[in-house]
Design a protein around this motif. Structure first.
Motif, PDB file in Angstrom:
ATOM      1  N   ASP A  52       0.857  -1.185   0.000  1.00  0.00           N
ATOM      2  CA  ASP A  52       0.000   0.000   0.000  1.00  0.00           C
ATOM      3  C   ASP A  52       0.898   1.242   0.000  1.00  0.00           C
ATOM      4  O   ASP A  52       1.827   1.320  -0.783  1.00  0.00           O
ATOM      5  N   GLU A  53       0.656   2.190   0.911  1.00  0.00           N
ATOM      6  CA  GLU A  53       1.476   3.403   0.960  1.00  0.00           C
ATOM      7  C   GLU A  53       2.776   3.231   1.730  1.00  0.00           C
ATOM      8  O   GLU A  53       3.603   4.146   1.794  1.00  0.00           O
ATOM      9  N   LEU A  54       2.991   2.073   2.324  1.00  0.00           N
ATOM     10  CA  LEU A  54       4.138   1.833   3.188  1.00  0.00           C
ATOM     11  C   LEU A  54       5.319   1.294   2.384  1.00  0.00           C
ATOM     12  O   LEU A  54       5.216   0.264   1.715  1.00  0.00           O
ATOM     13  N   CYS A  55       6.459   1.998   2.458  1.00  0.00           N
ATOM     14  CA  CYS A  55       7.672   1.527   1.793  1.00  0.00           C
ATOM     15  C   CYS A  55       8.302   0.409   2.617  1.00  0.00           C
ATOM     16  O   CYS A  55       8.658   0.612   3.784  1.00  0.00           O
ATOM     17  N   LEU A  56       8.449  -0.769   2.015  1.00  0.00           N
ATOM     18  CA  LEU A  56       9.070  -1.902   2.697  1.00  0.00           C
ATOM     19  C   LEU A  56      10.589  -1.834   2.588  1.00  0.00           C
ATOM     20  O   LEU A  56      11.299  -2.146   3.535  1.00  0.00           O
ATOM     21  N   TRP A  57      11.089  -1.457   1.410  1.00  0.00           N
ATOM     22  CA  TRP A  57      12.535  -1.282   1.216  1.00  0.00           C
ATOM     23  C   TRP A  57      12.792  -0.491  -0.059  1.00  0.00           C
ATOM     24  O   TRP A  57      11.955  -0.433  -0.955  1.00  0.00           O
ATOM     25  N   LYS A  58      13.968   0.147  -0.082  1.00  0.00           N
ATOM     26  CA  LYS A  58      14.435   0.863  -1.265  1.00  0.00           C
ATOM     27  C   LYS A  58      15.871   0.467  -1.547  1.00  0.00           C
ATOM     28  O   LYS A  58      16.640   0.214  -0.617  1.00  0.00           O
ATOM     29  N   GLU A  59      16.216   0.433  -2.825  1.00  0.00           N
ATOM     30  CA  GLU A  59      17.600   0.168  -3.212  1.00  0.00           C
ATOM     31  C   GLU A  59      17.971   1.067  -4.394  1.00  0.00           C
ATOM     32  O   GLU A  59      17.129   1.374  -5.237  1.00  0.00           O
ATOM     33  N   VAL A  60      19.234   1.465  -4.446  1.00  0.00           N
ATOM     34  CA  VAL A  60      19.767   2.199  -5.591  1.00  0.00           C
ATOM     35  C   VAL A  60      20.840   1.332  -6.238  1.00  0.00           C
ATOM     36  O   VAL A  60      21.845   0.991  -5.601  1.00  0.00           O
ATOM     37  N   ILE A  61      20.607   0.954  -7.496  1.00  0.00           N
ATOM     38  CA  ILE A  61      21.559   0.140  -8.248  1.00  0.00           C
ATOM     39  C   ILE A  61      22.429   1.081  -9.072  1.00  0.00           C
ATOM     40  O   ILE A  61      21.922   1.787  -9.954  1.00  0.00           O
ATOM     41  N   GLU A  62      23.717   1.124  -8.777  1.00  0.00           N
ATOM     42  CA  GLU A  62      24.628   1.999  -9.507  1.00  0.00           C
ATOM     43  C   GLU A  62      25.110   1.310 -10.780  1.00  0.00           C
ATOM     44  O   GLU A  62      25.385   0.111 -10.785  1.00  0.00           O
ATOM     45  N   HIS A  63      25.258   2.106 -11.866  1.00  0.00           N
ATOM     46  CA  HIS A  63      25.737   1.591 -13.149  1.00  0.00           C
ATOM     47  C   HIS A  63      26.979   2.376 -13.548  1.00  0.00           C
ATOM     48  O   HIS A  63      26.911   3.595 -13.749  1.00  0.00           O
ATOM     49  N   SER A  64      28.094   1.686 -13.664  1.00  0.00           N
ATOM     50  CA  SER A  64      29.339   2.359 -14.023  1.00  0.00           C
ATOM     51  C   SER A  64      29.349   2.694 -15.513  1.00  0.00           C
ATOM     52  O   SER A  64      28.624   2.092 -16.320  1.00  0.00           O
ATOM     53  N   ALA A  65      30.163   3.667 -15.877  1.00  0.00           N
ATOM     54  CA  ALA A  65      30.317   4.039 -17.288  1.00  0.00           C
ATOM     55  C   ALA A  65      30.783   2.844 -18.108  1.00  0.00           C
ATOM     56  O   ALA A  65      30.370   2.668 -19.264  1.00  0.00           O
ATOM     57  N   GLN A  66      31.629   2.006 -17.518  1.00  0.00           N
ATOM     58  CA  GLN A  66      32.129   0.820 -18.220  1.00  0.00           C
ATOM     59  C   GLN A  66      30.995  -0.159 -18.516  1.00  0.00           C
ATOM     60  O   GLN A  66      30.946  -0.756 -19.596  1.00  0.00           O
ATOM     61  N   GLU A  67      30.081  -0.315 -17.566  1.00  0.00           N
ATOM     62  CA  GLU A  67      28.957  -1.238 -17.776  1.00  0.00           C
ATOM     63  C   GLU A  67      28.002  -0.730 -18.857  1.00  0.00           C
ATOM     64  O   GLU A  67      27.419  -1.513 -19.607  1.00  0.00           O
ATOM     65  N   LEU A  68      27.831   0.587 -18.923  1.00  0.00           N
ATOM     66  CA  LEU A  68      26.881   1.165 -19.876  1.00  0.00           C
ATOM     67  C   LEU A  68      27.489   1.425 -21.253  1.00  0.00           C
ATOM     68  O   LEU A  68      26.761   1.635 -22.221  1.00  0.00           O
TER      69      LEU A  68
END
Length: 390
Positions: free
Chosen positions: A56-72
């Motif tokens: 519902d409106e409750l955040c259970l978890w958040k994550e930020v996935i970083e992408h390096s210039a080499q990967e992209l």
């Protein structure tokens, strides 16, 4: 913090409505009487992908996935990154022991589509293909719909986007700039602005379509828009006009700008970079950190103080102009975005505009929450999902 309004007396700073108590999880939306709804939100950026799980409106978890210039680097176009980013999302889900199948819906950040009304859009094959082809230009936000669509297809759940940058609800009279070749274009921080507008409407005990508001998003760009009965009927395009901000020039003296463009000192690319990335606070003070500018001001730097005052001054002028669009019938003025954390900037703006209407300050930009709330309105049948067709 009390902020005066046109009706007299102090007005309290807005406090978010308390979230409901956590309830038992239902893996899929079950219509009327459903106990709970799980939603996965996806917000792609140029070098990261933010994901969050909500009950519902409750955040259970958040994550930020970083992408390096080499990967992209191997991807010729931004939209080609979708499979790579989907795999990264699935890696996070596996690490958390979170099955994709438990989510009732996937909601992604909307991209640079053709102009469209605000709302929550069902991401079907057509919309996903449009974002893949990038009709409004290459941008990481285009990946939001693509990723949501493919994840939704895997679990036979609906996918949505909410209030993308391309929201256009401007009235005809607002589109004229003074030159037919240069129409005013509707682009702004629609996702956050509409979300905070709905929050304040609820605080007033009304629906969004029952109030008149002026919302100022104060960020790396500054967007100010009047909301009349649920529609953003005008907006300054932060890339082209309005107040200067942390890195953007805003409205410039036209004749002097033309002379600068033809001076031979800058190429077209260099001029665009100067206007969009090297203007405003950065051009005057050499920093894009408003906190650093305030620190200098507090240490006695008169130029830093003048520039911060001018930023707030221009934002206040734009807010005042937008109140005329609403004929002065304004229920609330709302200040939001990253710069709304600054008590100096918001204080200066309030000093100039609080006689027009009570001011509410909602700092930051809760993009993930705003995406989820848009999906919930559809899943709870409070709104109908819109279908995008160019």
């Amino acid at each position: 913090m009390g902020i005066g309004g046109r009706n007299g007396g102090p007005q309290t700073r807005y406090n978010p409505i308390p979230l409901p108590a956590r309830r038992p999880v239902s893996s899929k939306f079950e219509g009327e009487g459903a106990k709970s709804i799980l939603i996965l939100a996806v917000n792609p950026g140029s070098t990261s992908t933010k994901i969050a799980a909500y009950q519902d409106e409750l955040c259970l978890w958040k994550e930020v996935i970083e992408h390096s210039a080499q990967e992209l680097q191997p991807f010729a176009r931004i939209s080609d990154q979708s499979s790579y980013r989907i795999e990264k999302i699935q890696e996070v889900l596996r690490e958390k022991g979170q099955k994709l199948e438990v989510f009732a819906a996937i909601v992604g950040r909307g991209g640079l589509l053709k102009p469209l009304p605000g709302g929550t859009y069902l991401v079907d094959e057509y919309l996903a293909a449009q974002c893949q082809n990038a009709p409004g230009g290459e941008h990481a936000s285009n990946l939001g719909a693509i990723i949501a669509f493919h994840l939704g297809q895997r679990i036979k759940a609906p996918a949505y986007i909410v209030d993308p940058v391309a929201v256009d609800e401007m009235e005809a009279v607002a589109r004229l700039s003074g030159l037919p070749e240069l129409p005013r274009l509707s682009q702004g921080h629609a996702l956050n602005m509409k979300a905070v507008a709905r929050k304040v409407a609820r605080q007033l005990g009304k629906a969004y379509h029952e109030v008149n508001l002026v919302v100022a998003h104060l960020g790396s760009g500054i967007s100010v828009t009047p909301h009349r009965r649920g529609l953003m009927i005008d907006v300054n395009n932060a890339n082209m006009e309005g107040p200067f901000s942390v890195e953007r020039c805003g409205t410039l003296p036209a004749a002097l700008l033309v002379k600068l463009c033809y001076s031979g000192r800058y190429s077209e690319t260099e001029m665009l970079k100067k206007i969009l990335k090297e203007g405003g606070l950065y051009a005057y003070l050499g920093t894009k950190d408003a906190r650093e500018a305030e620190r200098r001001m507090q240490e006695g730097d008169a130029r830093a103080k003048l520039v911060l005052e001018a930023l707030a001054y221009q934002a206040a002028k734009e807010i005042g102009a937008m109140t005329t669009v609403l004929l002065g019938e304004v229920d609330r003025i709302i200040l939001t975005g990253g710069l709304a954390h600054s008590e100096f900037i918001t204080g200066e703006i309030c000093r100039r505009v609080s006689f027009l209407a009570p001011v509410e300050i909602i700092p930051g930009e809760e993009e993930m929450e705003s995406l989820v709330l848009g999906a919930l309105r559809v899943l709870r049948k409070e709104e109908e999902a819109l279908v995008y067709r160019a």
